[in-house]
Motif scaffolding. Structure first.
Motif, PDB file in Angstrom:
ATOM      1  N   UNK A 615      20.562 -55.277  67.327  1.00 19.59           N
ATOM      2  CA  UNK A 615      20.306 -54.666  66.033  1.00 19.59           C
ATOM      3  C   UNK A 615      20.927 -53.289  65.964  1.00 19.59           C
ATOM      4  N   UNK A 616      21.534 -52.966  64.806  1.00 22.00           N
ATOM      5  CA  UNK A 616      22.208 -51.681  64.630  1.00 22.00           C
ATOM      6  C   UNK A 616      21.784 -51.074  63.296  1.00 22.00           C
ATOM      7  N   UNK A 617      21.305 -49.842  63.357  1.00 23.49           N
ATOM      8  CA  UNK A 617      20.863 -49.134  62.159  1.00 23.49           C
ATOM      9  C   UNK A 617      21.937 -48.128  61.757  1.00 23.49           C
ATOM     10  N   UNK A 618      22.494 -48.299  60.555  1.00 23.57           N
ATOM     11  CA  UNK A 618      23.479 -47.371  60.010  1.00 23.57           C
ATOM     12  C   UNK A 618      22.754 -46.366  59.118  1.00 23.57           C
ATOM     13  N   UNK A 619      22.991 -45.094  59.366  1.00 22.56           N
ATOM     14  CA  UNK A 619      22.404 -44.021  58.563  1.00 22.56           C
ATOM     15  C   UNK A 619      23.561 -43.172  58.044  1.00 22.56           C
ATOM     16  N   UNK A 620      23.733 -43.139  56.729  1.00 25.28           N
ATOM     17  CA  UNK A 620      24.869 -42.468  56.096  1.00 25.28           C
ATOM     18  C   UNK A 620      24.324 -41.414  55.143  1.00 25.28           C
ATOM     19  N   UNK A 621      24.582 -40.165  55.466  1.00 25.88           N
ATOM     20  CA  UNK A 621      24.045 -39.054  54.681  1.00 25.88           C
ATOM     21  C   UNK A 621      25.139 -38.525  53.752  1.00 25.88           C
ATOM     22  N   UNK A 622      25.055 -38.896  52.476  1.00 23.29           N
ATOM     23  CA  UNK A 622      26.049 -38.464  51.497  1.00 23.29           C
ATOM     24  C   UNK A 622      25.712 -37.099  50.903  1.00 23.29           C
ATOM     25  N   UNK A 623      24.568 -36.535  51.293  1.00 22.58           N
ATOM     26  CA  UNK A 623      24.168 -35.227  50.791  1.00 22.58           C
ATOM     27  C   UNK A 623      24.620 -34.092  51.688  1.00 22.58           C
ATOM     28  N   UNK A 624      24.166 -32.892  51.358  1.00 22.30           N
ATOM     29  CA  UNK A 624      24.540 -31.701  52.121  1.00 22.30           C
ATOM     30  C   UNK A 624      23.447 -31.245  53.081  1.00 22.30           C
ATOM     31  N   UNK A 625      22.226 -31.721  52.868  1.00 22.51           N
ATOM     32  CA  UNK A 625      21.115 -31.318  53.720  1.00 22.51           C
ATOM     33  C   UNK A 625      20.882 -32.333  54.829  1.00 22.51           C
ATOM     34  N   UNK A 626      20.415 -31.884  56.002  1.00 21.87           N
ATOM     35  CA  UNK A 626      20.115 -32.836  57.080  1.00 21.87           C
ATOM     36  C   UNK A 626      18.933 -33.727  56.719  1.00 21.87           C
ATOM     37  N   UNK A 627      18.911 -34.927  57.308  1.00 16.74           N
ATOM     38  CA  UNK A 627      17.804 -35.856  57.100  1.00 16.74           C
ATOM     39  C   UNK A 627      17.340 -36.376  58.457  1.00 16.74           C
TER      40      UNK A 627
END
Length: 661
Positions: A615-627
């Motif tokens: 299993x692979x979790x993709x996390x893509x942050x298109x914003x400017x703040x960290x998540x």
């Protein structure tokens, strides 16, 4: 299910290359730089016809031989084009009838690309002769990884209105309807004295002084898609006769191309490939990217697919061609990978110095290697190598969204209740609301198996057959959840209105009946009892078995239901009778359907791929703040362990190989 034949193992990096634009010295420099950049796959001979056959019957393969051998010597596989995307000038000079005609009947001349009629027998004969020569020469070459039929078929010439097309259209209609009386009934030709007495009287639907027959327009779209598919099949048949390499062509699943019904094309491909470019004419181009990737995966039957083209930076064909910020190219690329792509390719390798695309970005820009753009390429290549183990896994999705090219054609016909209402607007709005909830969506065809989904969303399915409508009703009766938006179920596959009240095919499952449409002028808003606002559309709706979720409180339909919910069998069906923000409603609908949204951050994408116990979790942050989100395992991008939570900086990406805590 047909086995997917990906051209290169892992998550590959590829590009288009046009060596005919450069000298042999540049070829050698390029091959060395490609190797340095980690390029795995190179498409060549896409527009090679005039180089391979500079005059009728005179063939020259020396340059292509040298380029293929050079790539092979550097360990780079070849995606070999058949060279037929655009005819050479000598062909249209000798045979001007090859040229296509526009809807006004005027001929469109050479000087651009795709200057050919899909129904031209002369073009097909000459093109297939070239394909045969290319196939015989390179079909068993060890560098060959993939055959690339033509290029972006139908991008410019899908709809041709010349006499050759008219005769082919008549033949297609004879095959479809058999009897002229059947065609008259299907097209409703009793209207405006259009009844045909003989097939020879039928023309392609060129521009007229008034509105044209809508059923004829839809059939012409169907014919045009089939005609180009027939051409693809002819090339593919020759390639498969001389070679065992997989065969495909590049689709254009994008917001501004609608002329080909790719549901009928997909079964003909050994691997599904798509071209996609961020469209800054849209309100949210990144959301449209995610939708296009999900639709491409739908065409691939949920299996891995190829991104055949994207831009490293700016394109050259939009009114305002915006470049990409540092990190954006990697983030865009991994969005495609997260949603099923196992190959990421670009147009093109080296930016052209001349021609119509000289200002289109490339992996190697005009300024060379001492550039931010080149360093971004190297970083992307390293990232794809690090995440290569995700290849072969598939995307997990509990929600389906039904998409239909035929509904797109029909819903946006010449005469409709409101020119401000667009099919794709509703599709994008539904998908975007689900994406912003962190809900991954399969985009599938009407009539596809719905049994594995907790929720099915049906945006503006204007044209629907009895069989496909019944499949939706059966899914709900068996315990499923469905949300339908306005202007759905209105006409059958002949573009004939379903009488008895709207929304036609879905009245019973939704438990509502609309007496009439009441569109709103652009800029006009109405208020709903749940605090939301509606635009563009209202209708005189009443419930039969449904309950009201929200009513219009202002506007011409004040007091009338705007959103309803109906119990049908063991399941639930929701209806939205206006153009409104679907985020809050879909949060309620998904929760009711037993789904837990992964995020409430509209700038964050969270998608999971899995297979063979991985299993692979993709996390893509298109914003400017960290998540930060919950995760446990190992981030392949940074090569760091993840213990309980992962932090992704603004504009960053993560791919977590999930492991039990």
């Amino acid at each position: 299910m047909k086995t997917v034949r990906m051209p290169v193992p892992g998550v590959s990096l590829g590009c288009d290359y046009n060596p005919e634009q450069w000298s042999p010295d540049v070829w050698r420099e390029d091959a060395a730089l490609m190797r340095k950049a980690g390029v795995d796959l190179v498409a060549v001979n896409i527009f090679g016809w005039s180089n391979l056959e500079p005059s009728p019957g005179e063939y020259r393969f020396d340059d292509l031989d040298e380029v293929i051998e050079l790539l092979h010597a550097h360990g780079i596989r070849v995606n070999l084009g058949t060279g037929t995307a655009s005819p050479p000038p000598w062909l249209t000079t000798l045979y001007p009838a090859v040229l296509p005609a526009a809807a006004d009947g005027t001929v469109r001349f050479a000087g651009g690309r795709q200057a050919w009629c899909p129904s031209s027998a002369v073009f097909r004969d000459r093109a297939l002769d070239l394909v045969g020569r290319v196939a015989r020469r390179y079909g068993n070459h060890p560098a060959l990884a993939l055959w690339h039929v033509s290029n972006e078929l139908g991008c410019h010439n899908a709809l041709c209105y010349c006499e050759s097309s008219a005769e082919a259209f008549r033949n297609w209609l004879r095959s479809r309807y058999r009897k002229i009386e059947t065609l008259n009934e299907a097209w409703g030709t009793s209207f405006w004295s259009q009844r045909y007495g003989d097939w020879s009287e039928i023309q392609v639907p060129r521009l007229a002084l008034s509105l044209r027959n809508p059923a004829q327009l839809v059939d012409f779209q169907r014919f045009s898609s089939d005609e180009l598919l027939g051409y693809y099949r002819a090339e593919a048949e020759i390639l498969r006769k001389h070679s065992a390499a997989p065969v495909t062509t590049n689709f254009m699943v994008t917001a501004h191309i609608r002329n080909l019904d790719y549901w009928s094309w997909a079964p003909e491909m050994d691997v599904i490939a798509n071209d996609h470019y961020l469209d800054h004419r849209l309100g949210d181009p990144v959301a449209e990217l995610s939708f296009a990737a999900d639709l491409t995966r739908g065409l691939a039957g949920g299996r891995p697919w190829m991104l055949m083209e994207q831009a490293a930076g700016a394109v050259n064909w939009q009114p305002h061609n915006l470049t990409k910020a540092p990190g954006e190219m990697i983030r865009n690329s991994l969005t495609h990978v997260a949603r099923g792509a196992d190959s990421v390719c670009f147009f093109q390798w080296r930016a052209s110095a001349q021609g119509a695309e000289k200002f289109h970005s490339a992996l190697l820009p005009h300024a060379g290697t001492d550039t931010v753009a080149w360093r971004e390429v190297l970083k992307l290549s390293q990232t794809l190598d690090r995440i290569g183990e995700v290849a072969g896994t598939e995307v997990e999705a509990d929600v389906a969204l039904l998409f239909s090219w035929e509904s797109w054609w029909s819903a946006e016909g010449e005469a409709r209740p409101s020119q401000a209402v667009g099919y794709l607007d509703q599709v994008h709005a539904s998908h975007r609301a689900l994406r912003e909830l962190g809900v991954t969506t399969d985009v599938i065809a009407p009539g596809a198996d719905l049994s594995g989904y907790k929720l099915v969303v049906v945006p503006c399915l204007h044209m629907v057959s009895d069989t496909d409508a019944q499949a939706i009703a059966d899914y709900v009766a068996d315990g499923g959840h469905v949300l339908v938006t306005f202007f759905s179920g209105i006409v059958d596959e002949r573009d004939r209105v379903r009488l008895g009240g709207y929304p036609g095919a879905f009245r019973e499952v939704l438990g509502v009946l609309a007496e009439e449409f009441a569109p709103l002028l652009p800029g006009v808003e109405v208020e709903l009892s749940n605090g939301a606002t509606g635009t563009l559309w209202t209708e005189r709706l009443r419930t039969t078995t449904a309950s009201e979720v929200a009513t219009f409180t202002t506007g011409p339909m004040a007091g009338i239901p705007a959103i309803t919910r109906n119990r049908h069998g063991s399941g639930t069906a929701w209806y939205v009778a206006t153009n409104t923000d679907l985020s809050s409603l879909l949060h309620e609908v998904t929760t009711t359907a037993g789904l837990t949204p992964r995020t409430s951050n509209t700038n964050l994408e969270v998608v999971r791929r899995s297979g063979d116990g991985r299993g692979y979790l993709f996390v893509l942050n298109h914003g400017t703040d960290p998540v930060e989100i919950p995760a446990h395992g190992h981030d392949l991008v940074t090569d760091r362990p993840v213990n309980g939570r992962i932090r992704v900086e603004g504009g960053g990406v993560a791919v977590v190989r999930e492991e039990a805590p």
